[in-house]
Design an enzyme around this catalytic site. Structure first.
Site, PDB file in Angstrom:
ATOM      1  CB  SER A   1      -4.200  -2.349   3.264  1.00  0.00           C
ATOM      2  OG  SER A   1      -3.594  -1.964   2.062  1.00  0.00           O
TER       3      SER A   1
ATOM      4  CG  HIS B   1      -3.411   4.972  -0.443  1.00  0.00           C
ATOM      5  ND1 HIS B   1      -3.459   3.696  -0.931  1.00  0.00           N
ATOM      6  CD2 HIS B   1      -4.088   5.751  -1.333  1.00  0.00           C
ATOM      7  CE1 HIS B   1      -4.145   3.687  -2.071  1.00  0.00           C
ATOM      8  NE2 HIS B   1      -4.536   4.924  -2.346  1.00  0.00           N
TER       9      HIS B   1
ATOM     10  CG  ASP C   1      -2.062   0.944   1.175  1.00  0.00           C
ATOM     11  OD1 ASP C   1      -1.879   2.050   0.618  1.00  0.00           O
ATOM     12  OD2 ASP C   1      -3.152   0.619   1.685  1.00  0.00           O
TER      13      ASP C   1
HETATM   14 CO1  B1M Z   1      -5.746   5.419  -4.093  1.00  0.00          CO
HETATM   15  N1  B1M Z   1      -7.325   4.339  -3.673  1.00  0.00           N
HETATM   16  N2  B1M Z   1      -5.071   4.009  -5.217  1.00  0.00           N
HETATM   17  N3  B1M Z   1      -4.338   6.669  -4.514  1.00  0.00           N
HETATM   18  N4  B1M Z   1      -6.754   6.757  -3.243  1.00  0.00           N
HETATM   19  C1  B1M Z   1      -8.253   4.867  -2.682  1.00  0.00           C
HETATM   20  C2  B1M Z   1      -7.908   4.406  -1.266  1.00  0.00           C
HETATM   21  C3  B1M Z   1      -9.649   4.293  -3.211  1.00  0.00           C
HETATM   22  C4  B1M Z   1     -10.716   4.114  -2.125  1.00  0.00           C
HETATM   23  C5  B1M Z   1     -10.159   5.223  -4.334  1.00  0.00           C
HETATM   24  C6  B1M Z   1     -11.433   4.712  -4.990  1.00  0.00           C
HETATM   25  O1  B1M Z   1     -11.412   3.822  -5.781  1.00  0.00           O
HETATM   26  N5  B1M Z   1     -12.549   5.277  -4.657  1.00  0.00           N
HETATM   27  C7  B1M Z   1      -9.194   2.968  -3.831  1.00  0.00           C
HETATM   28  C8  B1M Z   1      -9.172   1.743  -2.898  1.00  0.00           C
HETATM   29  C9  B1M Z   1     -10.139   0.676  -3.316  1.00  0.00           C
HETATM   30  C10 B1M Z   1     -10.142  -0.446  -2.350  1.00  0.00           C
HETATM   31  O2  B1M Z   1      -9.198  -1.192  -2.176  1.00  0.00           O
HETATM   32  N6  B1M Z   1     -11.260  -0.543  -1.699  1.00  0.00           N
HETATM   33  C11 B1M Z   1      -7.815   3.323  -4.323  1.00  0.00           C
HETATM   34  C12 B1M Z   1      -7.118   2.627  -5.343  1.00  0.00           C
HETATM   35  C13 B1M Z   1      -7.894   1.540  -6.043  1.00  0.00           C
HETATM   36  C14 B1M Z   1      -5.793   2.928  -5.698  1.00  0.00           C
HETATM   37  C15 B1M Z   1      -4.908   2.199  -6.743  1.00  0.00           C
HETATM   38  C16 B1M Z   1      -5.000   0.673  -6.763  1.00  0.00           C
HETATM   39  C17 B1M Z   1      -5.235   2.807  -8.108  1.00  0.00           C
HETATM   40  C18 B1M Z   1      -4.514   2.201  -9.283  1.00  0.00           C
HETATM   41  O3  B1M Z   1      -3.310   2.177  -9.351  1.00  0.00           O
HETATM   42  N7  B1M Z   1      -5.303   1.703 -10.197  1.00  0.00           N
HETATM   43  C19 B1M Z   1      -3.491   2.668  -6.321  1.00  0.00           C
HETATM   44  C20 B1M Z   1      -2.944   1.762  -5.217  1.00  0.00           C
HETATM   45  C21 B1M Z   1      -1.462   1.705  -5.183  1.00  0.00           C
HETATM   46  C22 B1M Z   1      -1.007   0.919  -3.972  1.00  0.00           C
HETATM   47  O4  B1M Z   1      -1.246   1.318  -2.842  1.00  0.00           O
HETATM   48  N8  B1M Z   1      -0.352  -0.178  -4.215  1.00  0.00           N
HETATM   49  C23 B1M Z   1      -3.818   4.013  -5.733  1.00  0.00           C
HETATM   50  C24 B1M Z   1      -2.946   5.084  -5.754  1.00  0.00           C
HETATM   51  C25 B1M Z   1      -3.232   6.326  -5.237  1.00  0.00           C
HETATM   52  C26 B1M Z   1      -2.318   7.550  -5.418  1.00  0.00           C
HETATM   53  C27 B1M Z   1      -0.838   7.196  -5.375  1.00  0.00           C
HETATM   54  C28 B1M Z   1      -2.637   8.185  -6.753  1.00  0.00           C
HETATM   55  C29 B1M Z   1      -2.837   8.487  -4.267  1.00  0.00           C
HETATM   56  C30 B1M Z   1      -2.053   8.318  -2.938  1.00  0.00           C
HETATM   57  C31 B1M Z   1      -0.978   9.343  -2.728  1.00  0.00           C
HETATM   58  C32 B1M Z   1      -0.382   9.236  -1.353  1.00  0.00           C
HETATM   59  O5  B1M Z   1      -0.966   8.812  -0.385  1.00  0.00           O
HETATM   60  N9  B1M Z   1       0.856   9.655  -1.279  1.00  0.00           N
HETATM   61  C33 B1M Z   1      -4.240   7.932  -4.010  1.00  0.00           C
HETATM   62  C34 B1M Z   1      -5.256   8.643  -3.306  1.00  0.00           C
HETATM   63  C35 B1M Z   1      -4.940  10.079  -2.934  1.00  0.00           C
HETATM   64  C36 B1M Z   1      -6.505   8.047  -2.957  1.00  0.00           C
HETATM   65  C37 B1M Z   1      -7.753   8.708  -2.320  1.00  0.00           C
HETATM   66  C38 B1M Z   1      -8.449   9.504  -3.429  1.00  0.00           C
HETATM   67  C39 B1M Z   1      -7.526   9.612  -1.120  1.00  0.00           C
HETATM   68  C40 B1M Z   1      -6.720   9.017   0.032  1.00  0.00           C
HETATM   69  C41 B1M Z   1      -6.283  10.101   1.011  1.00  0.00           C
HETATM   70  O6  B1M Z   1      -5.139  10.542   0.985  1.00  0.00           O
HETATM   71  N10 B1M Z   1      -7.213  10.587   1.838  1.00  0.00           N
HETATM   72  C42 B1M Z   1      -8.573   7.433  -1.862  1.00  0.00           C
HETATM   73  C43 B1M Z   1     -10.071   7.638  -1.841  1.00  0.00           C
HETATM   74  C44 B1M Z   1     -10.556   8.135  -0.495  1.00  0.00           C
HETATM   75  O7  B1M Z   1     -10.032   7.764   0.551  1.00  0.00           O
HETATM   76  N11 B1M Z   1     -11.564   8.932  -0.521  1.00  0.00           N
HETATM   77  C45 B1M Z   1      -7.967   6.365  -2.672  1.00  0.00           C
HETATM   78  C46 B1M Z   1      -6.934  11.649   2.804  1.00  0.00           C
HETATM   79  C47 B1M Z   1      -6.333  11.066   4.094  1.00  0.00           C
HETATM   80  C48 B1M Z   1      -6.075  12.173   5.114  1.00  0.00           C
HETATM   81  O8  B1M Z   1      -7.274  10.161   4.621  1.00  0.00           O
HETATM   82  O9  B1M Z   1      -5.671   8.198   4.435  1.00  0.00           O
HETATM   83  O10 B1M Z   1      -8.149   7.840   4.921  1.00  0.00           O
HETATM   84  P1  B1M Z   1      -6.935   8.671   5.064  1.00  0.00           P
HETATM   85  O11 B1M Z   1      -6.590   8.812   6.607  1.00  0.00           O
HETATM   86  C49 B1M Z   1      -7.583   9.129   7.551  1.00  0.00           C
HETATM   87  C50 B1M Z   1      -8.173   7.903   8.254  1.00  0.00           C
HETATM   88  O12 B1M Z   1      -8.297   6.779   7.416  1.00  0.00           O
HETATM   89  C51 B1M Z   1      -7.292   7.717   9.439  1.00  0.00           C
HETATM   90  O13 B1M Z   1      -6.888   9.045   9.782  1.00  0.00           O
HETATM   91  C52 B1M Z   1      -6.929   9.909   8.633  1.00  0.00           C
HETATM   92  C53 B1M Z   1      -7.774  11.141   8.932  1.00  0.00           C
HETATM   93  O14 B1M Z   1      -7.509  11.733  10.131  1.00  0.00           O
HETATM   94  N12 B1M Z   1      -6.079   6.905   9.368  1.00  0.00           N
HETATM   95  C54 B1M Z   1      -5.480   6.483  10.515  1.00  0.00           C
HETATM   96  C55 B1M Z   1      -5.363   6.469   8.336  1.00  0.00           C
HETATM   97  N13 B1M Z   1      -4.321   5.750   8.768  1.00  0.00           N
HETATM   98  C56 B1M Z   1      -4.363   5.741  10.099  1.00  0.00           C
HETATM   99  C57 B1M Z   1      -3.518   5.139  11.033  1.00  0.00           C
HETATM  100  C58 B1M Z   1      -3.842   5.299  12.387  1.00  0.00           C
HETATM  101  C59 B1M Z   1      -4.944   6.052  12.779  1.00  0.00           C
HETATM  102  C60 B1M Z   1      -5.783   6.640  11.857  1.00  0.00           C
HETATM  103  O15 B1M Z   1      -3.107   4.780  13.378  1.00  0.00           O
HETATM  104  C61 B1M Z   1      -1.922   4.094  13.069  1.00  0.00           C
END
Ligand code: B1M
Length: 213
Positions: free
Chosen positions: A151, A100, A98
């Site tokens: 993940s 992200h 992963d």
């Molecule tokens: Co990706 N991606 N992505 N992506 N991406 C998602 C996660 C996805 C839901 C989008 C979608 O389809 N709607 C989807 C996952 C599908 C699934 O498995 N269910 C997805 C996909 C499919 C993919 C790829 C497979 C796409 C592809 O290549 N075809 C690929 C995966 C690559 C890989 O990981 N091997 C991929 C790639 C990418 C980018 C690189 C382009 C980019 C990431 C850049 C980066 O992180 N440096 C990206 C992004 C930006 C997203 C979305 C749009 C946004 C994620 C984000 O940064 N959110 C995402 C859709 C979404 O979530 N709405 C998506 C903002 C961030 C602050 O929130 O990380 O959730 P988040 O963290 C939150 C909580 O979750 C929590 O606290 C935070 C808020 O306070 N939290 C924790 C997180 N970790 C924590 C740990 C803790 C406590 C809390 O304690 C240890």
């Protein structure tokens, strides 16, 4: 557009033009964390939705991620700091497979602003590296982040490998694909120590504080 709508649209459009002055303006109205959790997260959710509908390609999502990262680093100095003595040491990693890391890095900022020493192992971290680092650093807790459905399963594997390695420090898990129920029914039974689910970064801080008390 209102200020809030403009902030969300920088993320959706992947554009930084005008971003900083608008972030400055937002700081007059909101705390740094409110700006992140409010309009910027709303923008990211929209990006996720559009990406899901194939209306955005990965390169565009990367640009959105860049805007989010630039915003978080601009806002970071404005975040509340609690200059207490070190409360504990926490190892952080995005699990194997992963990439992200925006959420994980937000967790790092919030924990380190609140008295934790953070060892951030980065992205795609295999269990072996977590085990190795655990032995070297002797952290008080391990934080695992992951956003992909696979993940969540990787967290189960990681917990199993840590257990086999004889590690039982508390694990904090978070990330979009994870739920409290999955944590309780799938990860927790595989581990000797505590496993706690954090819904967001602030929840992560609360849980860490409870653990250290
Ligand atoms: Co990706 N991606 N992505 N992506 N991406 C998602 C996660 C996805 C839901 C989008 C979608 O389809 N709607 C989807 C996952 C599908 C699934 O498995 N269910 C997805 C996909 C499919 C993919 C790829 C497979 C796409 C592809 O290549 N075809 C690929 C995966 C690559 C890989 O990981 N091997 C991929 C790639 C990418 C980018 C690189 C382009 C980019 C990431 C850049 C980066 O992180 N440096 C990206 C992004 C930006 C997203 C979305 C749009 C946004 C994620 C984000 O940064 N959110 C995402 C859709 C979404 O979530 N709405 C998506 C903002 C961030 C602050 O929130 O990380 O959730 P988040 O963290 C939150 C909580 O979750 C929590 O606290 C935070 C808020 O306070 N939290 C924790 C997180 N970790 C924590 C740990 C803790 C406590 C809390 O304690 C240890």
């Amino acid at each position: 557009l209102s200020l809030e709508e403009r902030l969300a649209s920088y993320v959706v459009e992947g554009s930084k033009e005008g971003l900083i002055p608008d972030l400055e303006e937002a700081l007059g109205k909101y705390t740094a964390l409110e700006v992140i959790n409010g309009p910027l997260m709303a923008g990211m959710e929209e990006v996720g939705r559009l990406f899901n509908k194939n209306e955005l390609i990965v390169a565009e999502v990367l640009q959105s991620a860049e805007v989010m990262k630039a915003s978080v680093s601009f806002l970071e100095p404005h975040m509340e700091k609690n200059e207490s003595s070190v409360k504990g040491k926490i190892l952080l990693a995005t699990v194997k497979g992963d990439v992200h890391d925006i959420g994980k890095n937000l967790v790092e900022i919030i924990l380190s602003n609140n008295g934790y020493k953070i060892i951030n192992l980065g992205i795609k971290v295999p269990p072996e590296r977590i085990i190795e680092s655990c032995r070297e650093e002797k952290p008080d807790a391990i934080g695992l982040s992951g956003l992909l459905v696979k993940s969540a399963q990787q967290m189960v594997t990681t917990a199993q490998d840590l257990r086999t390695a004889g590690i039982d420090v508390p694990i904090l898990v978070g990330g979009a694909a994870l739920t409290r129920k999955f944590t309780r029914t799938r990860i927790r039974p595989e581990y000797e120590g505590m496993v706690l689910y954090a819904k967001d970064a602030m929840d992560g801080l609360d849980l860490a504080n409870q653990l250290m008390d």
